[in-house]
Scaffold this motif. Structure first.
Motif, PDB file in Angstrom:
ATOM      1  N   THR A 119       0.806  -1.223   0.000  1.00 58.29           N
ATOM      2  CA  THR A 119       0.000   0.000   0.000  1.00 58.29           C
ATOM      3  C   THR A 119       0.839   1.274   0.000  1.00 58.29           C
ATOM      4  O   THR A 119       0.394   2.312  -0.489  1.00 58.29           O
ATOM      5  CB  THR A 119      -0.945   0.025   1.214  1.00 58.29           C
ATOM      6  OG1 THR A 119      -0.169  -0.118   2.421  1.00 58.29           O
ATOM      7  CG2 THR A 119      -1.954  -1.110   1.139  1.00 58.29           C
ATOM      8  N   THR A 122      -3.100   5.539  -6.539  1.00 57.20           N
ATOM      9  CA  THR A 122      -3.778   4.309  -6.151  1.00 57.20           C
ATOM     10  C   THR A 122      -4.476   3.701  -7.361  1.00 57.20           C
ATOM     11  O   THR A 122      -5.327   4.345  -7.980  1.00 57.20           O
ATOM     12  CB  THR A 122      -4.813   4.583  -5.048  1.00 57.20           C
ATOM     13  OG1 THR A 122      -4.142   5.125  -3.909  1.00 57.20           O
ATOM     14  CG2 THR A 122      -5.533   3.304  -4.654  1.00 57.20           C
ATOM     15  N   PRO A 176       1.764   2.934  -3.943  1.00 58.41           N
ATOM     16  CA  PRO A 176       0.848   3.859  -4.614  1.00 58.41           C
ATOM     17  C   PRO A 176       0.559   5.112  -3.798  1.00 58.41           C
ATOM     18  O   PRO A 176       0.344   6.186  -4.363  1.00 58.41           O
ATOM     19  CB  PRO A 176      -0.419   3.016  -4.826  1.00 58.41           C
ATOM     20  CG  PRO A 176      -0.319   1.896  -3.859  1.00 58.41           C
ATOM     21  CD  PRO A 176       1.137   1.625  -3.692  1.00 58.41           C
ATOM     22  N   ALA A 177       0.571   4.993  -2.452  1.00 57.30           N
ATOM     23  CA  ALA A 177       0.333   6.174  -1.623  1.00 57.30           C
ATOM     24  C   ALA A 177       1.450   7.190  -1.801  1.00 57.30           C
ATOM     25  O   ALA A 177       1.208   8.400  -1.907  1.00 57.30           O
ATOM     26  CB  ALA A 177       0.206   5.762  -0.159  1.00 57.30           C
TER      27      ALA A 177
END
Length: 242
Positions: free
Chosen positions: A104, A113, A107-108
């Motif tokens: 996670t 995202t 993409p953050a």
């Protein structure tokens, strides 16, 4: 970090890839407003991330429109609407589920995202694709994974990556796959920081799942698919190294 409800989104660390090493860290926060000052501290433990496997799920009972999140996909798996499968038909809804922790943050950090297969294809640092199984040894050597399923959706959370597609789009055949044809879905981590923070062996950053296309008209409503008892594609979630 200022204001009510503030949070830490990223931390810059020393080292070649600015990666925090696994361990327990103490976080101290101090707030000042006028003459008033308050402070608090907490500890957080970071563990190494990992890439553990890739499983194909399929089913004719799953509502594609209802698989709008990673949680919805897991619910469909737990309910039996999607089952582990080694065969895929054109009538199926297909989910490629990557069991991997610590995805996670990528993409953050890039404010990107992924929501569709096209988004996932543009995200640098992880790769996913499906291709005919012939020549798999050569593919493994040159790192090519194949094509993102057409019109697919993608969900990333703390348990891994889920790529959802209709059976007609899940395989790179323009809807003309021959019965008995084998295809390999592959996922690979290429980002140096994710690889450095991993507990995987040097060759363990790539995982695959092989499926066979079958004709539902020839094999019955389920296409003769090998449906294996459903179950979550991932183990207990762990806190990943950012």
């Amino acid at each position: 970090m200022t204001g009510a409800g503030s949070s830490i989104e990223s931390v810059t660390a020393p080292g070649q890839n600015a990666t925090l090493q696994p361990g327990t860290y103490e976080i101290e926060v101090r707030s000042e407003q006028g003459l008033a000052a308050t402070s608090d501290n907490r500890t957080v433990t970071l563990t190494r991330r990992s890439t553990n496997g890739l499983t194909t799920y399929a089913g004719t009972e799953a509502d594609r429109a209802g698989l709008g999140s990673a949680a919805a996909v897991r619910d469909a798996i737990e309910s039996g609407a999607l089952s582990r499968s080694e065969r895929v038909t054109a009538n199926d809804t297909v989910v490629y589920a990557v069991n991997a922790s610590g995805l996670t943050g990528l993409p953050a950090a890039r404010n990107a995202t992924p929501e569709t297969g096209a988004d996932l294809d543009r995200l640098d640092g992880i790769e996913f694709g499906v291709r005919p199984s012939a020549g798999e040894d050569e593919v493994t050597a040159n790192g090519a994974n194949g094509e993102i399923p057409r019109d697919s959706t993608a969900h990333v959370d703390e348990t891994g990556l889920y790529v959802v597609a209709d059976g007609t789009d899940a395989l790179p055949s323009d809807g003309k796959a021959e019965p008995g044809a084998e295809f390999t879905a592959a996922f690979r981590v290429t980002d140096d920081r994710l690889r450095e923070a991993s507990s995987d062996a040097p060759g363990g950053h790539r995982v695959t799942s092989t499926v066979t296309f079958v004709d539902p008209e020839r094999n019955g409503p389920s296409g003769g698919a090998d449906r294996i008892a459903s179950g979550g594609p991932v183990g207990a979630a762990r806190r990943p190294v950012p």
